[in-house]
Design a protein around this motif. Structure first.
Motif, PDB file in Angstrom:
ATOM      1  N   GLU A 293      42.628  60.531  52.657  1.00 38.90           N
ATOM      2  CA  GLU A 293      43.085  59.781  51.612  1.00 38.90           C
ATOM      3  C   GLU A 293      44.200  58.999  51.732  1.00 38.90           C
ATOM      4  O   GLU A 293      44.171  57.867  51.223  1.00 38.90           O
ATOM      5  CB  GLU A 293      43.880  60.881  51.135  1.00 38.90           C
ATOM      6  CG  GLU A 293      41.683  61.953  50.368  1.00 38.90           C
ATOM      7  CD  GLU A 293      42.559  62.670  49.255  1.00 38.90           C
ATOM      8  OE1 GLU A 293      42.705  62.830  48.299  1.00 38.90           O
ATOM      9  OE2 GLU A 293      41.988  64.561  49.963  1.00 38.90           O
ATOM     10  N   GLY A 294      45.153  59.539  52.620  1.00 37.35           N
ATOM     11  CA  GLY A 294      46.157  58.772  53.051  1.00 37.35           C
ATOM     12  C   GLY A 294      45.565  57.542  53.254  1.00 37.35           C
ATOM     13  O   GLY A 294      46.387  57.043  53.081  1.00 37.35           O
ATOM     14  N   PRO A 295      44.927  57.030  54.423  1.00 36.62           N
ATOM     15  CA  PRO A 295      44.991  56.014  55.399  1.00 36.62           C
ATOM     16  C   PRO A 295      43.455  54.873  53.988  1.00 36.62           C
ATOM     17  O   PRO A 295      43.393  53.721  54.829  1.00 36.62           O
ATOM     18  CB  PRO A 295      44.253  56.137  56.429  1.00 36.62           C
ATOM     19  CG  PRO A 295      43.325  57.220  56.177  1.00 36.62           C
ATOM     20  CD  PRO A 295      44.490  58.161  55.593  1.00 36.62           C
ATOM     21  N   LEU A 296      42.935  55.311  53.449  1.00 34.84           N
ATOM     22  CA  LEU A 296      42.145  54.902  52.534  1.00 34.84           C
ATOM     23  C   LEU A 296      42.717  53.929  51.781  1.00 34.84           C
ATOM     24  O   LEU A 296      43.822  53.869  50.691  1.00 34.84           O
ATOM     25  CB  LEU A 296      41.503  56.015  51.781  1.00 34.84           C
ATOM     26  CG  LEU A 296      40.234  55.267  50.731  1.00 34.84           C
ATOM     27  CD1 LEU A 296      38.722  55.097  51.837  1.00 34.84           C
ATOM     28  CD2 LEU A 296      39.678  56.442  49.818  1.00 34.84           C
ATOM     29  N   THR A 297      41.646  52.506  51.913  1.00 28.02           N
ATOM     30  CA  THR A 297      42.131  51.465  51.459  1.00 28.02           C
ATOM     31  C   THR A 297      40.726  51.132  50.206  1.00 28.02           C
ATOM     32  O   THR A 297      39.531  51.149  51.042  1.00 28.02           O
ATOM     33  CB  THR A 297      42.975  50.234  51.687  1.00 28.02           C
ATOM     34  OG1 THR A 297      43.876  50.331  52.775  1.00 28.02           O
ATOM     35  CG2 THR A 297      43.018  48.952  50.526  1.00 28.02           C
ATOM     36  N   VAL A 298      41.068  51.148  48.787  1.00 30.94           N
ATOM     37  CA  VAL A 298      39.556  50.354  47.929  1.00 30.94           C
ATOM     38  C   VAL A 298      40.529  49.438  47.576  1.00 30.94           C
ATOM     39  O   VAL A 298      41.137  48.290  46.859  1.00 30.94           O
ATOM     40  CB  VAL A 298      39.607  51.574  46.881  1.00 30.94           C
ATOM     41  CG1 VAL A 298      38.394  50.948  46.513  1.00 30.94           C
ATOM     42  CG2 VAL A 298      39.735  52.845  47.442  1.00 30.94           C
ATOM     43  N   PHE A 299      38.985  48.215  47.789  1.00 32.97           N
ATOM     44  CA  PHE A 299      39.015  46.832  46.829  1.00 32.97           C
ATOM     45  C   PHE A 299      37.765  47.075  46.145  1.00 32.97           C
ATOM     46  O   PHE A 299      36.697  47.277  46.129  1.00 32.97           O
ATOM     47  CB  PHE A 299      38.805  46.109  47.460  1.00 32.97           C
ATOM     48  CG  PHE A 299      39.654  45.623  48.906  1.00 32.97           C
ATOM     49  CD1 PHE A 299      41.022  45.617  48.651  1.00 32.97           C
ATOM     50  CD2 PHE A 299      39.809  46.549  49.997  1.00 32.97           C
ATOM     51  CE1 PHE A 299      41.858  44.874  50.240  1.00 32.97           C
ATOM     52  CE2 PHE A 299      40.073  46.817  51.051  1.00 32.97           C
ATOM     53  CZ  PHE A 299      41.842  45.439  51.201  1.00 32.97           C
ATOM     54  N   SER A 300      38.529  46.645  44.781  1.00 37.09           N
ATOM     55  CA  SER A 300      37.277  46.426  43.788  1.00 37.09           C
ATOM     56  C   SER A 300      36.568  44.543  43.811  1.00 37.09           C
ATOM     57  O   SER A 300      37.830  44.172  43.667  1.00 37.09           O
ATOM     58  CB  SER A 300      37.991  46.674  42.073  1.00 37.09           C
ATOM     59  OG  SER A 300      38.281  46.004  42.149  1.00 37.09           O
ATOM     60  N   ILE A 301      35.408  44.259  43.483  1.00 31.15           N
ATOM     61  CA  ILE A 301      34.754  43.986  43.534  1.00 31.15           C
ATOM     62  C   ILE A 301      34.329  43.007  42.597  1.00 31.15           C
ATOM     63  O   ILE A 301      33.121  44.371  42.094  1.00 31.15           O
ATOM     64  CB  ILE A 301      33.971  43.395  44.758  1.00 31.15           C
ATOM     65  CG1 ILE A 301      34.312  44.117  46.127  1.00 31.15           C
ATOM     66  CG2 ILE A 301      32.913  42.146  44.912  1.00 31.15           C
ATOM     67  CD1 ILE A 301      33.223  43.737  47.871  1.00 31.15           C
ATOM     68  N   THR A 302      34.293  42.812  41.808  1.00 29.58           N
ATOM     69  CA  THR A 302      33.279  41.978  40.495  1.00 29.58           C
ATOM     70  C   THR A 302      33.002  40.537  40.593  1.00 29.58           C
ATOM     71  O   THR A 302      33.563  39.554  41.224  1.00 29.58           O
ATOM     72  CB  THR A 302      34.256  41.734  39.258  1.00 29.58           C
ATOM     73  OG1 THR A 302      36.313  41.355  39.334  1.00 29.58           O
ATOM     74  CG2 THR A 302      34.984  43.411  39.372  1.00 29.58           C
ATOM     75  N   LYS A 303      32.500  40.216  39.472  1.00 31.34           N
ATOM     76  CA  LYS A 303      31.576  38.563  39.582  1.00 31.34           C
ATOM     77  C   LYS A 303      32.971  37.768  38.863  1.00 31.34           C
ATOM     78  O   LYS A 303      33.049  38.195  37.902  1.00 31.34           O
ATOM     79  CB  LYS A 303      29.968  38.852  38.778  1.00 31.34           C
ATOM     80  CG  LYS A 303      29.729  37.265  38.634  1.00 31.34           C
ATOM     81  CD  LYS A 303      28.436  36.999  37.712  1.00 31.34           C
ATOM     82  CE  LYS A 303      27.888  35.856  37.904  1.00 31.34           C
ATOM     83  NZ  LYS A 303      26.326  35.659  36.780  1.00 31.34           N
ATOM     84  N   ASP A 304      33.173  36.359  39.545  1.00 30.03           N
ATOM     85  CA  ASP A 304      34.021  35.350  38.899  1.00 30.03           C
ATOM     86  C   ASP A 304      33.484  34.409  39.406  1.00 30.03           C
ATOM     87  O   ASP A 304      33.536  33.752  40.231  1.00 30.03           O
ATOM     88  CB  ASP A 304      35.715  36.196  40.009  1.00 30.03           C
ATOM     89  CG  ASP A 304      36.480  34.724  39.211  1.00 30.03           C
ATOM     90  OD1 ASP A 304      36.332  33.650  38.250  1.00 30.03           O
ATOM     91  OD2 ASP A 304      37.322  34.820  39.703  1.00 30.03           O
ATOM     92  N   SER A 305      33.199  33.346  38.405  1.00 28.45           N
ATOM     93  CA  SER A 305      32.023  31.828  38.667  1.00 28.45           C
ATOM     94  C   SER A 305      32.969  31.430  38.915  1.00 28.45           C
ATOM     95  O   SER A 305      33.042  30.117  39.611  1.00 28.45           O
ATOM     96  CB  SER A 305      31.380  31.801  37.609  1.00 28.45           C
ATOM     97  OG  SER A 305      32.337  32.009  35.962  1.00 28.45           O
ATOM     98  N   ALA A 306      34.649  31.546  38.738  1.00 31.19           N
ATOM     99  CA  ALA A 306      35.370  30.402  38.519  1.00 31.19           C
ATOM    100  C   ALA A 306      35.901  30.507  40.026  1.00 31.19           C
ATOM    101  O   ALA A 306      36.158  29.264  40.824  1.00 31.19           O
ATOM    102  CB  ALA A 306      36.654  30.285  37.770  1.00 31.19           C
ATOM    103  N   SER A 307      35.341  31.647  40.917  1.00 36.02           N
ATOM    104  CA  SER A 307      36.438  31.271  42.490  1.00 36.02           C
ATOM    105  C   SER A 307      35.422  30.747  44.074  1.00 36.02           C
ATOM    106  O   SER A 307      34.378  30.533  43.393  1.00 36.02           O
ATOM    107  CB  SER A 307      35.864  33.012  43.090  1.00 36.02           C
ATOM    108  OG  SER A 307      35.209  33.486  42.951  1.00 36.02           O
ATOM    109  N   GLU A 308      35.409  30.204  44.499  1.00 36.13           N
ATOM    110  CA  GLU A 308      34.577  29.652  45.657  1.00 36.13           C
ATOM    111  C   GLU A 308      33.629  30.714  46.079  1.00 36.13           C
ATOM    112  O   GLU A 308      33.039  30.078  46.545  1.00 36.13           O
ATOM    113  CB  GLU A 308      35.953  29.518  46.939  1.00 36.13           C
ATOM    114  CG  GLU A 308      34.616  28.758  47.879  1.00 36.13           C
ATOM    115  CD  GLU A 308      36.047  27.954  49.068  1.00 36.13           C
ATOM    116  OE1 GLU A 308      35.416  27.539  50.292  1.00 36.13           O
ATOM    117  OE2 GLU A 308      36.853  29.089  48.785  1.00 36.13           O
ATOM    118  N   ASN A 309      33.692  32.450  46.347  1.00 39.32           N
ATOM    119  CA  ASN A 309      32.508  32.422  46.528  1.00 39.32           C
ATOM    120  C   ASN A 309      31.343  33.331  45.569  1.00 39.32           C
ATOM    121  O   ASN A 309      30.938  34.309  45.513  1.00 39.32           O
ATOM    122  CB  ASN A 309      32.821  34.001  47.230  1.00 39.32           C
ATOM    123  CG  ASN A 309      33.907  34.772  47.396  1.00 39.32           C
ATOM    124  OD1 ASN A 309      34.270  34.540  46.129  1.00 39.32           O
ATOM    125  ND2 ASN A 309      34.598  35.388  48.323  1.00 39.32           N
ATOM    126  N   GLY A 310      32.618  33.033  44.632  1.00 46.05           N
ATOM    127  CA  GLY A 310      31.997  34.022  42.839  1.00 46.05           C
ATOM    128  C   GLY A 310      32.131  35.642  42.332  1.00 46.05           C
ATOM    129  O   GLY A 310      31.472  36.158  42.006  1.00 46.05           O
TER     130      GLY A 310
END
Length: 413
Positions: A293-310
């Motif tokens: 819990e202390g060192p946990l980092t969470v990233f949310s990934i969603t679709k984005d057609s405007a970004s370079e990798n989508g």
């Protein structure tokens, strides 16, 4: 035979389990030696007789709760009924088993040719010792320089952890590229099952990630929190880049998944996969090992057609409970800490996969008997538990979720 109904359907971690894939431990366990444990990713050597008794008890719990139990070894044998497919399978297996000397390869092919399909699969899983080959000879430089190694083909003792080589997600699978050469051959069985087994070959099973991609991803890191949200561990065994590739594929499908929560967990043996430190047991309840819990980092990934990798990737800036509440649309979230967070009990029970539960329905899970502190806590939180014996299976460092690959779960209402 045609595929009349959908054979794969997994849109949650907790929907009522209807069909599951297991592997009953075989003679590969008896080909473990102290010198090979590190190479084959084991910390101890289970006693096969008792391990099988424990595994049979696991299967009996599943069947008694209405779950169809399929076995990897049986499906693999049925998938190679066609002689041409069998020959292709054997050559594929030998090549990836690093049998390089032409003389030895011919001897191995001759040895394997005597077996029927089930015997062949069992033999390849168990490994082939040099003493199994009649007139074993060193007839090439390759053979001579490796002649002191006791195996022609390494045993595959990790096979009873069917969760990792592929993962059912929605109506398809990720056919995984495993981190280690030792385990990557395990995915060959799934490849042939989904391509050639009568139950699946006409279903056109979607492949969200394929074993020939160079970045690794393993099923123990892939969790389906609901029909919109996935959780995937960036771990000792799964690369961040593999998650991005998978995300692009799944978001481009018609499966309906909208968000991936990427959990960046510590890269160490005790936390090898996300499901060894975090599993879902009910709509709003999760097991967790307190040390992450202390060192946990969470990233949310969603679709984005405007970004370079989508993709749109956002680092979540709040505590895990709030992240889960937000993305799962819950009013509250309960984290049930392994052994209540006690520094001694939690460390011990985490080593024996106290946080690794298999949900067979919402609020109903299978657990290892030895993790009694955590099991009591689950019951105190209203979770129904089915307790299985675990003295030998746990030596492989995986729990009930690790040992099972759901193929079909009922959709949540």
């Amino acid at each position: 035979m045609t595929c009349k109904n959908r054979e794969l359907n997994v849109y949650s971690e907790i929907g009522k389990l209807k069909t599951v894939l297991l592997h009953r431990p075989g003679k590969e366990i008896e080909n473990l030696t102290p010198n090979l444990m590190e190479r084959l990713l084991f910390d101890d050597i289970p006693y096969l007789k008792v391990a099988r008794q424990e595994h049979d008890a696991f299967a009996d719990i599943l069947r008694s709760n209405g779950v169809e139990v399929l076995y990897l070894e049986k499906l693999a044998a049925e998938a190679i009924e066609n002689h041409k497919i069998r020959d292709e399978f054997v050559m594929n297996f030998i090549e990836e088993g690093n049998v390089r000397g032409n003389g030895l390869k011919k001897q191995l092919l001759d040895h394997l040719s005597q077996f029927n399909n089930q015997e062949l699969i069992d033999t390849l899983m168990a490994g082939v010792r040099t003493t199994d080959i009649k007139n074993y000879a060193t007839v090439s430089l390759t053979d001579i320089t490796t002649s002191d190694y006791p195996f022609v083909l390494d045993p595959m003792p990790n096979l009873y952890f069917t969760r990792d080589p592929f993962a059912t997600i929605g109506s398809g699978i990720t056919l995984n590229h495993m981190r280690t050469e030792t385990r990557n051959r395990e995915t060959i069985f799934a490849k042939y099952i989904f391509e050639y087994h009568p139950r699946f070959q006409n279903c056109k099973v979607p492949i969200w990630y394929n074993r020939n991609q160079e970045l690794s991803i393993e099923g123990g890191d892939e969790l389906i929190l609901n029909d919109k949200v996935l959780a995937i561990g960036i771990s000792q065994r799964t690369d961040a880049g593999a998650i991005e590739r998978f995300a692009s594929t799944i978001f481009a499908s018609n499966e309906g998944f909208e968000t991936i929560l990427a959990f960046d967990i510590p890269k160490k043996r005790a936390f090898m996969h996300l499901d060894t430190v975090f599993t879902m047991v009910d709509y709003d309840k999760f097991t967790i090992h307190p040390e992450i819990e202390g060192p946990l980092t969470v990233f949310s990934i969603t679709k984005d057609s405007a970004s370079e990798n989508g993709l749109k990737i956002v680092k979540e800036e709040t505590v895990l409970e709030e992240i889960l509440k937000t993305h799962l649309g819950l009013d509250s979230v309960t984290l049930i800490r392994c052994a209540g967070g006690d520094p001694i009990d939690a460390a011990r029970e985490q080593w024996n996969d106290g946080s690794n539960t298999l949900a067979i329905a919402p609020g109903e899970v299978i657990v290892y008997s030895r993790n009694h502190v955590t099991n009591n806590l689950l019951q105190e939180h209203g979770i129904k538990i089915h307790v299985m014996p675990s003295s030998e299976l746990s030596r492989g460092r995986g729990g009930p979720r690790c040992m099972s690959m759901p193929l079909f779960r009922e959709n949540l209402k």
